[in-house]
Design a protein around this motif. Structure first.
Motif, PDB file in Angstrom:
ATOM      1  N   VAL A 217       1.034  -1.194   0.238  1.00  0.00           N
ATOM      2  CA  VAL A 217       0.103  -0.230   0.343  1.00  0.00           C
ATOM      3  C   VAL A 217       0.797   1.302  -0.177  1.00  0.00           C
ATOM      4  N   THR A 218       1.217   1.219   1.260  1.00  0.00           N
ATOM      5  CA  THR A 218       3.054   2.424   0.862  1.00  0.00           C
ATOM      6  C   THR A 218       3.625   2.349   1.414  1.00  0.00           C
ATOM      7  N   ASP A 219       4.096   0.881   1.152  1.00  0.00           N
ATOM      8  CA  ASP A 219       5.707   0.556   1.337  1.00  0.00           C
ATOM      9  C   ASP A 219       6.349   0.928   0.224  1.00  0.00           C
ATOM     10  N   MET A 220       5.902   0.971  -0.817  1.00  0.00           N
ATOM     11  CA  MET A 220       6.776   1.449  -2.185  1.00  0.00           C
ATOM     12  C   MET A 220       7.036   2.822  -2.686  1.00  0.00           C
ATOM     13  N   GLU A 221       6.787   3.292  -1.133  1.00  0.00           N
ATOM     14  CA  GLU A 221       6.840   5.240  -1.780  1.00  0.00           C
ATOM     15  C   GLU A 221       8.016   5.396  -0.352  1.00  0.00           C
ATOM     16  N   ALA A 222       8.752   4.679   0.438  1.00  0.00           N
ATOM     17  CA  ALA A 222       9.916   4.729   1.334  1.00  0.00           C
ATOM     18  C   ALA A 222      10.994   5.506   0.937  1.00  0.00           C
ATOM     19  N   GLY A 223      11.172   5.207  -0.287  1.00  0.00           N
ATOM     20  CA  GLY A 223      12.424   5.848  -1.522  1.00  0.00           C
ATOM     21  C   GLY A 223      11.903   7.458  -1.521  1.00  0.00           C
ATOM     22  N   ASN A 224      11.405   7.515  -1.849  1.00  0.00           N
ATOM     23  CA  ASN A 224      10.106   8.513  -2.555  1.00  0.00           C
ATOM     24  C   ASN A 224      10.285   9.715  -1.164  1.00  0.00           C
TER      25      ASN A 224
ATOM     26  N   GLN B 131      13.661  10.896   0.110  1.00  0.00           N
ATOM     27  CA  GLN B 131      14.483  11.873  -1.421  1.00  0.00           C
ATOM     28  C   GLN B 131      13.395  13.040  -1.266  1.00  0.00           C
ATOM     29  N   TYR B 132      12.452  12.908  -1.080  1.00  0.00           N
ATOM     30  CA  TYR B 132      11.769  13.930  -1.261  1.00  0.00           C
ATOM     31  C   TYR B 132      11.905  15.317   0.085  1.00  0.00           C
ATOM     32  N   ALA B 133      12.975  14.841   1.075  1.00  0.00           N
ATOM     33  CA  ALA B 133      12.821  15.110   2.740  1.00  0.00           C
ATOM     34  C   ALA B 133      13.919  16.006   2.227  1.00  0.00           C
TER      35      ALA B 133
ATOM     36  N   SER C 124      26.885  15.881  -0.335  1.00  0.00           N
ATOM     37  CA  SER C 124      25.634  15.451  -0.303  1.00  0.00           C
ATOM     38  C   SER C 124      25.075  14.713   1.159  1.00  0.00           C
ATOM     39  N   LEU C 125      23.691  13.458   1.357  1.00  0.00           N
ATOM     40  CA  LEU C 125      24.159  13.363   2.436  1.00  0.00           C
ATOM     41  C   LEU C 125      24.955  11.925   2.354  1.00  0.00           C
TER      42      LEU C 125
END
Length: 563
Positions: A262-269, A272-274, A372-373
């Protein structure tokens, strides 16, 4: 750690909530499960960790007892004595609790502009209104601050706290009562208002002492929000950041509830947005969904996601920038290190003496050379440094403040001289500690200079300098009746405070309150949510935006979705 993990614990039956024995056991698939049997409702099995090797490592302890991730804190005196039912049924807090509260929570309302299907605090679902007065909120604040070991931070929860017009005043009260950190758990409602209203609200909150937004943030796609919140909220979320940035509000933590597929595929996004908004975003907390209520075993198995799943998903989606076997440590890891920093600065420490299963965290920092982080764990050798800090703290905590001059020449002149002597003593101890950690620094440079200032100064300004441009990332899995471990409840450091009708304050650990006692407690403090009550709220509390709030679905008064 070749031996398979096995531990006997106390848990509850997911059906009747009766206290029962349980075991945590590693199976041949290299996963850790909980097994328990209720005499009335049969056998239950649930997944605790999808990575047995990592789980065993987080329960690691040296044979000599010098190091362990499992740490017991100093508990405040109990508010009541446990009866024959024991934990968790007589909580409030009782003498069985083992840690003090570091983060106090107050539900300031159960009204909300959304109807998330997994939420436990919503006026439309419960049919009763829970909204304490300012006097009751202050009573709860005083309760937490008056303890021998006072809570350092407070979080305002709901519902959606920012639907209250007096919310900035509540923030001001927190600072008046001595809280060092004031936080709001919010979907962003008050901060996202268009036409300059969101900016004004953010500025008012910031000016009145609000420090951090604990900001509900499930991803960067409307499709995700439709699944989790029932509304297209991406523009809504972007407005929050825009208004906070304009108002000078520079401490936002993204909070994502993770459910499998449901939301686990958004972790990388989200990470990156942070990073793209690192000027105002300070952290990300991933929360694997807690499965409260009745659910079939098939659905449980399909939806269950553990902390280990989150960490592996992050490693995959960041192409190994954050590694499971290098970067993630239980929250309890830094207990002694934090106590040392607080001792140096003469501040109240924030105690992370929760259970090792409660949460994990890592730190990404801005490399001054590459801009870079990078993982902070690339710069230090963490375990030896922490072991050194643990041993150092054992010596430091026994030190006594000097009163040599007070005894010699009296209080009036002697106290000032003793203060100077104690200051010099702390500086020398800090210098010895800094020299002691130097061997564990792998990459010297500007970043390590900032880290050294945190050690030497130990004040909020130094910590802020180190944190600016850095990103704290954590995973916190709250318990539900299927995976409940009573030992975790006894060690909880996040406590709700509820103002009761008799003038007392009921203090209860987070997972105990949400799983077992919330419904019964709210019956005692709530008032019926009637049509007349809605009308009064529209007229007196919520203002002109009320039509979009009380409908609880992200729609306006004409039924159109609110972006």
């Amino acid at each position: 750690m070749k031996q398979k993990f096995y531990q006997e614990i106390e848990s509850v039956c997911p059906e009747c909530f009766g206290k029962i024995k349980a075991i945590l056991k590693e199976e041949d698939d290299h996963k850790v499960y909980i097994y328990k049997t209720c005499s009335k409702h049969g056998e239950f099995k649930d997944l605790i960790s999808s990575d047995a090797s990592y789980y065993k490592w987080t329960h690691y302890a040296t044979e000599d007892g010098e190091f362990s991730f499992d740490k017991i804190g100093d508990a405040n005196p109990p508010d009541r004595i446990a009866d024959e039912r024991g934990c968790p049924w007589n909580c409030g807090l009782c003498n069985l609790h083992k840690s003090t509260c570091s983060l106090a929570l107050i539900d300031v309302t159960n009204r909300c502009n959304l109807t998330c299907n997994f939420c436990y605090a919503n006026v439309e679902k419960s049919g009763v209104l829970v909204e304490p007065s300012l006097e009751e909120i202050r009573r709860v604040m005083k309760h937490f601050r008056s303890k021998p070991i006072p809570a350092v931070a407070i979080m305002f929860t709901g519902g959606e706290p920012t639907v209250r017009k007096d919310f900035p005043q509540i923030c001001k009260m927190a600072k008046e009562e001595g809280f060092k950190e004031a936080i709001v758990a919010t979907n962003g409602y008050g901060f996202q208002k268009p036409n300059g209203e969101g900016y004004k609200f953010a500025k008012a909150c910031w000016d009145n002492g609000l420090d951090t937004l604990y900001f509900q943030f499930d991803g960067i796609h409307d499709e995700t929000y439709m699944k989790t919140r029932g509304a297209k909220l991406w523009k809504y979320k972007q407005r929050v950041l825009e208004n906070c940035r304009a108002a000078g509000f520079d401490s936002i933590v993204f909070v994502c509830t993770l459910a499998k597929s449901v939301t686990d595929m958004e972790a990388g996004n989200i990470i990156q947005y942070a990073i793209d908004n690192i000027d105002i975003v300070r952290g990300i907390i991933f929360q694997p969904v807690s499965l409260c209520g009745r659910i079939s075993y098939e659905d449980l198995r399909e939806l269950r996601i553990t902390n280990a799943d989150v960490l592996h998903e992050i490693e995959k989606q960041t192409n190994g920038a954050l590694k499971v076997d290098r970067d993630w440590y239980p929250l309890t890891t830094i207990v002694e290190f934090g106590r040392l920093i607080a001792w140096y600065a003469g501040m109240e420490p924030i105690e992370f003496t929760c259970h090792p299963d409660c949460g994990f965290a890592t730190y990404m920092v801005l490399d001054p050379q590459t801009k870079s982080l990078r993982s902070f764990l690339e710069y230090i050798d963490p375990l030896p440094m922490i072991e050194f800090a643990n041993k150092f703290w054992k010596k430091v905590k026994e030190r006594k403040e000097s009163n040599f001059f007070t005894k010699l020449i009296g209080e009036s002149a002697g106290a000032t001289l003793d203060k100077g002597l104690n200051w010099f003593d702390r500086q020398s101890v800090k210098a010895r500690f800094l020299l002691g950690v130097l061997p564990y620094i792998k990459k010297p440079g500007k970043l390590m200079e900032l880290f050294s200032k945190v050690i030497m100064n130990g004040n909020w300004a130094s910590i802020s300098s180190f944190s600016y441009g850095s990103l704290l990332i954590g995973s916190m899995h709250f318990q539900d009746p299927f995976n409940f471990n009573l030992e975790r409840a006894k060690r909880c450091i996040v406590h709700f405070g509820v103002p009761m009708p008799d003038g007392s304050v009921l203090e209860t650990p987070f997972c105990v309150y949400n799983n077992f006692t919330r419904q019964e407690t709210e019956k005692k403090i709530a008032r019926k949510y009637t049509a007349k009550g809605k009308e009064e709220w529209v007229e007196n509390v919520a203002g002109p935006e009320a039509s979009t709030i009380i409908r609880n679905g992200g729609v306006d008064k004409d039924g159109k979705p609110v972006e």
